[in-house]
Scaffold this motif. Structure first.
Motif, PDB file in Angstrom:
ATOM      1  N   MET A   1       0.825  -1.153   0.000  1.00 42.71           N
ATOM      2  CA  MET A   1       0.000   0.000   0.000  1.00 42.71           C
ATOM      3  C   MET A   1       0.858   1.199   0.000  1.00 42.71           C
ATOM      4  O   MET A   1       1.985   1.070  -0.074  1.00 42.71           O
ATOM      5  CB  MET A   1      -0.638  -0.038   1.319  1.00 42.71           C
ATOM      6  CG  MET A   1      -1.952   0.143   1.390  1.00 42.71           C
ATOM      7  SD  MET A   1      -2.664  -0.886   2.495  1.00 42.71           S
ATOM      8  CE  MET A   1      -2.029  -2.379   2.327  1.00 42.71           C
ATOM      9  N   SER A   2       0.672   2.147   0.064  1.00 41.27           N
ATOM     10  CA  SER A   2       0.106   2.896   0.992  1.00 41.27           C
ATOM     11  C   SER A   2       0.227   4.316   0.929  1.00 41.27           C
ATOM     12  O   SER A   2      -0.613   4.998   0.619  1.00 41.27           O
ATOM     13  CB  SER A   2       0.603   2.638   2.303  1.00 41.27           C
ATOM     14  OG  SER A   2       0.989   1.443   2.391  1.00 41.27           O
ATOM     15  N   LYS A  85       4.077  -9.042  -0.240  1.00 41.27           N
ATOM     16  CA  LYS A  85       3.506  -7.696  -0.357  1.00 41.27           C
ATOM     17  C   LYS A  85       3.505  -6.993   1.002  1.00 41.27           C
ATOM     18  O   LYS A  85       3.955  -5.849   1.126  1.00 41.27           O
ATOM     19  CB  LYS A  85       2.081  -7.848  -0.905  1.00 41.27           C
ATOM     20  CG  LYS A  85       1.489  -6.615  -1.497  1.00 41.27           C
ATOM     21  CD  LYS A  85       0.767  -5.770  -0.498  1.00 41.27           C
ATOM     22  CE  LYS A  85       0.046  -4.629  -1.199  1.00 41.27           C
ATOM     23  NZ  LYS A  85      -0.557  -3.702  -0.265  1.00 41.27           N
ATOM     24  N   GLU A  89       5.614  -3.639   2.490  1.00 42.22           N
ATOM     25  CA  GLU A  89       5.072  -2.464   3.179  1.00 42.22           C
ATOM     26  C   GLU A  89       5.857  -2.197   4.466  1.00 42.22           C
ATOM     27  O   GLU A  89       6.152  -1.049   4.796  1.00 42.22           O
ATOM     28  CB  GLU A  89       3.577  -2.639   3.505  1.00 42.22           C
ATOM     29  CG  GLU A  89       2.680  -3.013   2.320  1.00 42.22           C
ATOM     30  CD  GLU A  89       2.676  -2.027   1.160  1.00 42.22           C
ATOM     31  OE1 GLU A  89       3.429  -1.033   1.206  1.00 42.22           O
ATOM     32  OE2 GLU A  89       1.945  -2.270   0.192  1.00 42.22           O
ATOM     33  N   ASP A 143      -3.334   0.639  -3.470  1.00 42.87           N
ATOM     34  CA  ASP A 143      -1.978   0.690  -4.024  1.00 42.87           C
ATOM     35  C   ASP A 143      -1.962   1.494  -5.317  1.00 42.87           C
ATOM     36  O   ASP A 143      -0.999   2.217  -5.602  1.00 42.87           O
ATOM     37  CB  ASP A 143      -1.410  -0.717  -4.248  1.00 42.87           C
ATOM     38  CG  ASP A 143      -0.896  -1.330  -2.957  1.00 42.87           C
ATOM     39  OD1 ASP A 143      -1.673  -2.035  -2.299  1.00 42.87           O
ATOM     40  OD2 ASP A 143       0.275  -1.082  -2.595  1.00 42.87           O
ATOM     41  N   GLU A 172       5.542  -0.821  -5.412  1.00 44.97           N
ATOM     42  CA  GLU A 172       4.096  -0.558  -5.453  1.00 44.97           C
ATOM     43  C   GLU A 172       3.507  -1.011  -6.797  1.00 44.97           C
ATOM     44  O   GLU A 172       2.367  -1.456  -6.871  1.00 44.97           O
ATOM     45  CB  GLU A 172       3.787   0.929  -5.244  1.00 44.97           C
ATOM     46  CG  GLU A 172       4.260   1.521  -3.926  1.00 44.97           C
ATOM     47  CD  GLU A 172       3.570   0.957  -2.694  1.00 44.97           C
ATOM     48  OE1 GLU A 172       2.762   0.028  -2.804  1.00 44.97           O
ATOM     49  OE2 GLU A 172       3.880   1.454  -1.593  1.00 44.97           O
ATOM     50  N   HIS A 175       2.589  -4.488  -6.491  1.00 41.18           N
ATOM     51  CA  HIS A 175       1.386  -4.652  -5.658  1.00 41.18           C
ATOM     52  C   HIS A 175       0.145  -4.379  -6.489  1.00 41.18           C
ATOM     53  O   HIS A 175      -0.849  -5.101  -6.421  1.00 41.18           O
ATOM     54  CB  HIS A 175       1.419  -3.694  -4.463  1.00 41.18           C
ATOM     55  CG  HIS A 175       2.632  -3.858  -3.598  1.00 41.18           C
ATOM     56  ND1 HIS A 175       2.955  -2.980  -2.601  1.00 41.18           N
ATOM     57  CD2 HIS A 175       3.597  -4.813  -3.598  1.00 41.18           C
ATOM     58  CE1 HIS A 175       4.076  -3.374  -2.026  1.00 41.18           C
ATOM     59  NE2 HIS A 175       4.483  -4.477  -2.610  1.00 41.18           N
TER      60      HIS A 175
HETATM   61 FE   LIG Z   1       2.004  -1.217  -1.589  1.00 43.75          FE
END
Ligand SMILES: [Fe+2]
Ligand SMILES: [Fe+2]
Lengths: 339, 257
Positions: A1-2, A85, A89, A143, A172, A175
């Motif tokens: 993520m994020s 994944k 993060e 993501d 990312e 992801h």
């Molecule tokens: Fe990510």
């Protein structure tokens, strides 16, 4: 993520040394990267610290909802991919805490402030992920949104943060690909899978549109966060780009875009088709019903569906691990009593 | 007989399954720790090892799958509980006590190494080659975990006490790693080349590290007819772990995920 780092920032540069400030601003205008040892306005240092710390917090809190599904992943390949994944993060968090440390706050202090609720993390992680399809949605939408945001942050002015964004963005992208693949697999699957995916989409579409933060202040380009290239694109423009990319993609997959009412647990109680969500041929932009910004601020203030749960889990991890940190590093501090 | 039963009745396949199921369940239970480890760097390393363990299980299931005509995920997810060959130690709940989780993984990694060494000498070329690769990666785990054991051993009393307590807890279950996974195998003095030899090699390697770090752990080799998880008599917590592992997949049987 994020992490979109979108803490709401008010910065007052009037108290700085005006000559140094002018030189600093001209370096930034020339596209020179600012390094930790360079002179920078105190407000810039504080702002970058707050932003990098918020981003780091978002990475490790963002690991939690997905982390809870590793033990339930439905195939070995998905289990491996999800573990990798979530591990990424945590790695993003680690890199961003290092950036923050160089700006003057210790990791221990940052982790403590996170689990006592003194500092925040990205709002979207205060929403629930009650099914496997939610994990697909997080990887696809959140993501996806994070990449859009972080690409613009990689265009910023603070060297260590910019370099970290470049590294993070490569991961990312994986992801997002994995999320896209999961959503596609589910939407090409059984009736049950499609229904589960629509429900998860209904839960995550709103938080995704809110991902980039509220509408900008007028004149935001000339205010410090953008003028100093701490961020390089306005919230409104990022949000529009996200909707332009994901609204048609969702419709192509056979998903329906709804405006949803939710209960205090973040579960949808009623929904209607979003009539605003169509292509405006003249502007080339997709419309979207403006999200409920009252909800956004309510969640930021700590009253979202999962705030308490996420913070408690971070705190649990922090407390459980204290002896290990003492055992190998010695002398880590303990937490003040729970609020 | 179904293809699955063919595999389960095969003594050689049971030896491979014992190791594969241990690695699967070790990777699975360690999955609880991803994102919640005591130190970010340790969390990241722990997730790497969990991925290795899961992918090693997959590599072994694929070997069996090719031989018996079964999909690797079907082997991993869709057997009856009694047909899982993992031992009672891997699935021992850690109750979020990092010391227990750490020691559990350390003991299993020390066990996997000599078992893989034996499998690299298998007549089955495909299996031998796969295990050679796995052995190299498991060696990295051992280096990392032994190093932690040394660091904890030279650290303050608080940590030393916790690790010794965890070693004592684990010692009660560790012997069952040597449980023979199939009754028929008991006669052929299986586990490749001598159960006692394997037991000695495994415990000696662990004791070298423990002695250096200032810890102790002793447990006997269980009798040949001792039975538990490897023969399908799993502890209740395995049933819970299995239910969690298969929850999504079984919610919609036959679906692609
Ligand atoms: Fe990510
Ligand atoms: Fe990330």
């Amino acid at each position: 993520m994020s992490g979109a780092a979108n803490p709401v920032m008010t910065i007052d540069p009037s108290e700085e040394d005006q000559d140094k400030l002018a030189e600093f601003e001209s370096r930034i205008a020339d596209g020179v990267l600012i390094e930790p040892g360079d002179w920078m306005p105190q407000a810039y240092r504080m702002g970058m610290l707050r932003m990098a710390e918020h981003h780091a917090n978002s990475e490790i809190v963002g690991a939690l909802p997905e982390g809870e599904w590793i033990t339930r992943a439905p195939s070995l390949r998905r289990k491996l991919a999800l573990t990798a994944k979530v591990q990424d993060e945590v790695g993003h968090g680690q890199m961003l805490y290092r950036v923050s440390q160089d700006l003057g706050k210790s990791r221990e202090d940052m982790l403590r402030d996170l689990c006592t609720g003194k500092t925040k993390y990205h709002n979207c992680f205060n929403y629930p992920a009650p099914s496997w399809a939610d994990i697909a949605m997080v990887q696809w939408l959140i993501d996806g949104a994070a990449i859009m945001n972080q690409k613009t942050l990689a265009d910023g002015a603070y060297g260590p943060y910019v370099r970290t964004m470049h590294r993070i963005n490569m991961e990312e992208a994986f992801h997002f690909k994995s999320g896209e693949d999961m959503v596609l697999t589910l939407m090409s699957g059984t009736k049950k899978q499609k229904a589960m995916t629509q429900e998860a989409f209904d839960r995550w579409w709103g938080p995704s549109v809110m991902f980039f933060g509220p509408h900008d202040k007028p004149n935001c380009e000339n205010l410090p966060p953008m003028k100093w290239r701490m961020k390089t694109e306005s919230n409104d423009s990022l949000r529009q780009r996200f909707v332009n990319r994901f609204a048609p993609a969702a419709l192509d997959l056979g998903l329906v875009i709804h405006v949803c009412q939710k209960d205090e647990h973040g579960m949808v109680t009623s929904k209607t088709v979003d009539e605003q969500c169509r292509l405006d041929e003249t502007t080339g932009n997709w419309g979207v019903t403006d999200p409920d910004w009252d909800e956004f601020f309510r969640v930021i203030r700590g009253n979202g569906p999962c705030n308490a749960h996420r913070v408690a889990l971070r705190r649990f991890s922090y407390e459980q691990g204290a002896w290990v940190r003492r055992a190998i590093a010695g002398g880590a501090t303990t937490l003040p009593p729970a609020a | 007989m179904t293809t699955m039963q063919n595999m389960l009745k095969n003594p050689d396949a049971n030896l491979v399954l014992a190791l594969a199921d241990d690695l699967l369940m070790l990777g699975h239970v360690q999955g609880d720790w991803t994102g919640l480890g005591p130190i970010l760097e340790e969390d990241i390393a722990s997730s790497s090892m969990a991925q290795d363990d899961l992918s090693h299980a997959l590599v072994l299931y694929e070997h069996l799958g090719a031989h018996f005509g079964i999909d690797a995920d079907v082997i991993a997810y869709e057997r009856d509980i009694a047909d899982y060959r993992c031992c009672d130690l891997v699935t021992l709940p850690d109750e979020f006590d990092w010391a227990v989780a750490f020691v559990r993984r350390w003991v299993i990694s020390h066990w996997a190494a000599p078992v893989l060494d034996r499998l690299t000498k298998s007549d089955d070329q495909d299996l031998a080659e796969r295990c050679l690769r796995l052995r190299a990666e498991q060696s990295l785990h051992l280096t990392y975990l032994d190093d932690w054991m040394h660091r904890l051993g030279s650290g303050p009393d608080e940590g030393r006490t916790r690790i010794q307590t965890a070693l004592d807890t684990i010692a009660e279950h560790a012997g069952m790693v040597m449980e023979v996974p199939d009754r028929d195998l008991a006669d052929i003095e299986a586990f490749c080349c001598g159960r006692e030899e394997l037991f000695n090699e495994w415990t000696t390697a662990m004791n070298v590290v423990l002695e250096h770090a200032g810890f102790t752990m002793t447990f006997p080799l269980p009798a040949l007819d001792a039975f538990g998880g490897r023969r399908g008599t799993h502890a209740p917590h395995f049933h819970e772990q299995h239910a969690e592992m298969t929850e999504v997949r079984c919610a919609d049987p036959g679906a692609t995920w």
